[in-house]
Design an enzyme around this catalytic site. Structure first.
Site, PDB file in Angstrom:
ATOM      1  N   TYR A   1       0.830  -1.199   0.000  1.00  0.00           N
ATOM      2  CA  TYR A   1       0.000   0.000   0.000  1.00  0.00           C
ATOM      3  C   TYR A   1       0.867   1.253   0.000  1.00  0.00           C
ATOM      4  CZ  TYR A   1      -4.071  -2.913   1.171  1.00  0.00           C
ATOM      5  OH  TYR A   1      -5.087  -3.824   1.172  1.00  0.00           O
TER       6      TYR A   1
ATOM      7  N   GLU B   1     -22.861   3.558  18.332  1.00  0.00           N
ATOM      8  CA  GLU B   1     -23.670   4.100  17.230  1.00  0.00           C
ATOM      9  C   GLU B   1     -23.831   5.615  17.291  1.00  0.00           C
ATOM     10  OE1 GLU B   1     -27.144   1.677  17.633  1.00  0.00           O
ATOM     11  OE2 GLU B   1     -26.293   0.054  16.430  1.00  0.00           O
TER      12      GLU B   1
END
Ligand SMILES: [Zn+2]
Ligand SMILES: [Zn+2]
Length: 433
Positions: free
Chosen positions: A332, A408
């Site tokens: 990468y 969340e």
């Protein structure tokens, strides 16, 4: 610091003045979509799929984008999905990316929607879990798609929604991920001007962090074969000892980041993580194989450190009468945040963050294949904190842990950030360098 500021200032040339007004209408749209985002996240979390196998996830995404009236391409780099949203007004083309793959990790978090999925990976039976939090990324970008599609007629530009497979790397023997998506033309036709992406990780929930320039490292594979000459362990002068030579090589490699690279520009790392050689204590073997990883954060360091590693390994081996073969496999690239784009979008990140503050982050020595997109067009990659209030992000379970947990409460911040980055970028016109 002064130099860095000058560099940004010189590069920021925009074709119009950006407006950063908070729109109550956008905020309302985001509020409306959030229950769905939470439901999508739980659904994707409960049904994780490994890289290049994101069939169910891709269908969920493609069905949603089609229902929003977008042009949708599926099967991009195996299971990738790309949606095109053409706004009612002319303007730049903004790409937004979410990765979709899960990991071969058996979930240990006690959640009603915890994953019970199991599969075979590299011949072993394992659980599958969204242990890197890509379930959040998918749900956030599906939410952004719904918000922006609802504003289609007022949108001054085009948005490309890129749902990417196999960020963690494709299975052995397969291609995949961002590199393959780029090769398949995901950034062209129409050509994207800019790309944004985020990653969840342990940090105060809803906190956004970023960095101009190299935010995550290039990760290159290193393999060294040291060849000596086999002899009796009691008669080392009868051969050439590749084990002692390897020890010298390992130590010398460590002096490259510490003595040769400019530490004030950016850190670099050379790690040997595996060493194999010999069969028993009284035999000096013929050869030793070492495998490692190289991490760099400054584009100027990347090829330079490779040359220094080759030189050091070969010359140390030569000094012992051995030979060494160095193989460096570029993996990468550096996740490099375009300085002009970053400087321009920081006010947007601040506006989107839960606490109204977006913080600069020290460089991260992990790697990301988002970097392949950034090699083609200016991009901005940033982090979103998901550690619940009252939990210490420094000691909580990290990404890839079977205990990784994302609160969340971070989801609306993610939706707000990517939505507002798109709108503010469109309002400001293209970055010209
Ligand atoms: Zn990961
Ligand atoms: Zn990840």
């Amino acid at each position: 610091m002064v130099l860095a500021l000058c560099r940004s200032a010189l590069l920021v040339v925009v074709t119009a003045s950006p407006t950063f007004a908070q729109s109550p209408a956008v905020a309302r749209r985001i509020d409306q979509v959030m229950p769905k985002v939470v439901a999508w996240r739980r659904d994707v979390h409960q049904n994780p799929e490994l890289g290049n196998r994101e069939v169910r996830t891709a269908k969920l995404v493609a069905d949603h984008l089609r229902a929003l009236g977008m042009e949708v391409r599926t099967g991009v780099a195996h299971t990738g999905v790309v949606g095109l949203l053409k706004g009612g007004k002319p303007g730049p083309i903004v790409a937004l990316r979410a990765d979709m793959d899960a990991l071969p990790v058996t979930e240990q978090v006690s959640l009603p929607f915890a994953s019970r999925v199991r599969t075979t990976y590299n011949g072993q039976e394992v659980g599958v879990m969204h242990a890197c939090g890509h379930d959040n990324h998918v749900a956030i970008l599906m939410g952004v798609a719904e918000v922006l599609a609802g504003m289609k007629s007022e949108l001054a530009g085009t948005v490309k929604f890129i749902f990417q497979p196999a960020e963690e790397g494709p299975p052995d023997g397969e291609d995949g991920g961002a590199k393959m998506m780029v090769a398949e033309g995901v950034l062209t036709n129409p050509a994207a001007d800019v790309i944004f992406g985020l990653h969840v990780w342990p940090d105060t929930v809803g906190r956004l962090t970023y960095r101009e320039g190299g935010i995550m490292a290039a990760a290159d594979g290193l393999r060294i074969v040291v060849r000596g000459k086999q002899t009796h362990g009691a008669v080392p002068w009868g051969g050439v000892d590749p084990i002692v030579t390897s020890a010298q090589i390992i130590n010398s490699l460590q002096t490259i980041p510490s003595r040769q690279m400019d530490l004030t520009a950016a850190p670099s790392i050379v790690t040997i993580g595996q060493i194999t050689g010999g069969i028993r204590g009284n035999i000096i073997p013929d050869s030793v194989v070492m495998v490692g990883t190289i991490r760099t954060l400054d584009p100027a360091h990347h090829d330079d450190i490779h040359a220094r590693i080759r030189r050091t390994v070969e010359k140390v081996a030569e000094s012992a009468g051995a030979t060494a073969e160095v193989t460096i496999v570029k993996a990468y690239p550096i996740t490099y945040n375009d300085p002009a784009l970053t400087a321009r979008m920081v006010p947007t990140l601040k506006k989107a963050a839960r606490d109204g503050k977006a913080a600069v982050l020290p460089p991260v020595t992990g790697a990301e294949d988002f970097s392949y997109f950034q090699q083609k067009i200016p991009g901005l990659y940033f982090f979103l904190g998901v550690t619940p209030d009252g939990v210490n992000p420094a000691t909580t379970a990290k990404n890839h842990s079977p205990l990784f947990f994302a609160d969340e409460k971070a989801l609306p911040v993610g939706v707000r950030a990517l939505t507002q980055l798109t709108l503010d970028y469109m309002a400001g016109g293209k970055v010209v360098q």
